[in-house]
Design an enzyme around this catalytic site. Structure first.
Site, short mmCIF file in Angstrom:
data_model
loop_
_atom_site.label_atom_id
_atom_site.label_comp_id
_atom_site.label_asym_id
_atom_site.label_seq_id
_atom_site.Cartn_x
_atom_site.Cartn_y
_atom_site.Cartn_z
N GLY A 233 2.07 -12.17 2.21
CA GLY A 233 3.45 -12.57 2.83
C GLY A 233 4.35 -11.53 2.61
N TYR B 195 5.69 11.57 8.40
CA TYR B 195 4.85 11.30 7.34
C TYR B 195 5.32 9.64 6.92
CZ TYR B 195 7.22 13.91 3.96
OH TYR B 195 8.10 14.64 3.27
N GLY B 196 4.31 9.10 6.18
CA GLY B 196 4.99 7.68 5.84
C GLY B 196 3.81 7.07 5.30
N HIS B 197 3.77 5.76 5.11
CA HIS B 197 2.96 4.76 4.80
C HIS B 197 3.61 3.18 4.97
CE1 HIS B 197 -0.71 3.24 3.03
NE2 HIS B 197 -1.18 4.49 2.76
N ASP B 198 2.60 2.33 5.34
CA ASP B 198 3.09 1.02 5.28
C ASP B 198 2.27 0.23 4.22
OD1 ASP B 198 4.31 1.63 7.62
OD2 ASP B 198 3.06 0.36 9.01
N GLY B 199 2.76 -1.00 3.95
CA GLY B 199 2.15 -1.89 2.89
C GLY B 199 2.09 -3.38 3.34
N SER C 93 0.85 -1.35 -0.14
CA SER C 93 0.07 -0.01 -0.10
C SER C 93 0.76 1.21 -0.16
CB SER C 93 -1.04 0.12 1.35
OG SER C 93 -2.06 -0.98 0.96
#
Length: 463
Positions: free
Chosen positions: A313, A305-309, A68
């Site tokens: 797996g 700020y940022g984002h994970d995904g 993401s």
């Protein structure tokens, strides 16, 4: 355990390589790539295997699925179209896609790009449907959105919405005349000079590419499905390396300008993407608020700020601390990757910026509070059903996953976990095999309806 002494120099590559090796082994992560950008300097480290079953070692050029984090890339291209005057943040998107039909006619008429980018549209976000491998997959996906329910009234709260970003991908196609994959390459990868960033599996096969893994310890093995369906592209299909993710990050640290001076995004749009649009009901998961694509958070008096995904797996983590001109990217393919992230990032930001990462949320000591009756019941949205029940002196959350893609992994379809109070209506739970607790918040909308917020998703109470 490796000695956690201060690095010999601000960016001591050998030190962070040793830390990655030790921490990945401790948390059972098969393979991982780490990139740190501090000022003009970038270092990389890599550990373990891209594919355990095939015994293929990971290298700094290995492609991982960034999941993401893709959404911020899609948001960047969409905001570029806003800069060009082809798209508006606050006009209904049906003006661009007049054929759009959502399950709620009023939502169809009113939903805007701002709603989609800030996850406030109310469209149920975990609608994963395979509409084929053809270039028309997003067109077909958009047609199927008429089947998708509505989680909450437009703008009433925040609920993470993969569906909305796939819809943005279709808008990009309509305005550029290119498929989403081609538009991303022309408008972002090529201006940034990226050579190891792709979306399609046939392109990923040209490189050493990581596969996801399930299980724990010696029982880990490759997942049976490598990637998500193509119609999920704008929400999560980019594959890349830490170095190239950091090149994208530098674009935003430079307010829309690439390393060679090419402007891809206006400074106003870059700033707007990291400006708060809505507070999270649960400020303990990922961040405290959301911008236009970016997750916003506060650590030790500093704004990040940022984002994970998360995909099948594989998990990815990106954090940017603009005050210190610091960005960190971690890409992984299994194990307790969240614990690896927490350990490494805490050390990195403290060592390089003197910033202390917030401690993980922990349950309070003491018995279950007496007033839990209003939390009991069934909460349900697309792909997930959660039942909160009281068993003796404990609250249990029974999570039934009806579409494994919604959780980004293929695990047991039913998970039972204890809910323990932190304070007030904030609780935590912990899924089997993971070290850290996950926050769960019970709350009400302005209209009085009851919701449960977990995993940055708002789930309405249905019974």
């Amino acid at each position: 355990m490796t000695d956690r002494t201060t690095p010999a120099s601000p960016l001591d590559a050998a030190h962070w390589q040793a830390r990655l090796d030790e921490a990945a082994a401790r948390h059972g992560v098969p393979g991982a790539g780490l990139g740190i950008s501090h000022g003009e300097t970038v270092i990389e480290a890599v550990t373990g295997f891209a594919n355990l079953d095939a015994r293929i070692e990971a290298t700094t050029d290995t492609l991982f699925q960034i999941g993401s984090i893709t959404k911020v890339w899609t948001a960047t291209v969409a905001m570029g179209l806003v800069d060009e005057g082809l798209l508006s943040l606050d006009r209904p998107v049906v003006e661009v896609l007049p054929e759009l039909r959502l399950s709620d006619p009023d939502l169809t008429r009113r939903v805007t790009l701002r709603h989609l980018l800030s996850h406030t549209s109310g469209i149920d976000g975990d609608f994963f449907v395979d509409t084929g491998r053809g270039d028309d997959c997003l067109e077909k996906y958009t047609e199927r959105l008429a089947e998708v329910g509505v989680n909450h009234p437009l703008g009433a709260t925040m609920s993470y919405c993969n569906s909305g970003f796939n819809l943005i991908g279709r808008i990009i196609e309509r305005l550029t005349g290119d498929g989403w994959d081609q538009a991303m390459r022309k408008r972002l990868y090529e201006p940034l000079g990226l050579t190891h960033t792709v979306t399609l599996p046939e392109d990923a096969l040209r490189f050493r590419t990581a596969t996801g893994h399930s299980g724990r310890g010696d029982e880990q093995k490759g997942v049976p499905q490598w990637g998500l369906v193509r119609s999920a592209g704008p929400a999560g299909l980019i594959c890349s390396t830490p170095r190239e993710v950091l090149a994208f990050t530098r674009l935003h640290l430079n307010d829309g300008v690439t390393a060679d001076g090419t402007r891809v995004l206006s400074a106003d749009s870059a700033e707007l993407m990291r400006r708060k649009q809505i507070d999270l009901p649960n400020g303990h998961t990922l961040g405290d608020s959301w911008g236009l694509g970016w997750i916003l958070m506060g650590w030790d008096g500093h704004r990040l700020y940022g984002h994970d995904g998360t995909t099948l797996g594989q998990s990815a983590f990106l954090r940017i601390l603009p005050d210190a001109d610091l960005a960190v990217c971690l890409l992984t393919n299994g194990g307790d990757s969240k614990a690896l992230y927490a350990d490494l990032y805490g050390e990195i930001v403290h060592s390089l910026a003197g910033v202390t990462m917030p401690p993980p949320l922990e349950p309070a000591a003491g018995p279950l509070p007496a007033d839990v009756a209003e939390h009991l019941g069934v909460y349900e949205r697309e792909a997930v059903r959660m039942e909160v029940v009281r068993r003796d002196d404990a609250l249990t959350m029974r999570t039934t996953v009806t579409n494994g893609l919604a959780m980004g992994r293929q695990e047991e379809p039913v998970i039972e976990s204890e809910l323990r109070q932190v304070e007030g209506d904030v609780y935590v739970t912990r899924f089997p095999g993971l070290r850290d607790w996950m926050p769960v918040t019970f709350y009400r909308l302005a209209d009085g309806s009851s919701y449960l917020h977990a995993g940055v998703r708002a789930t309405p109470k249905v019974g």
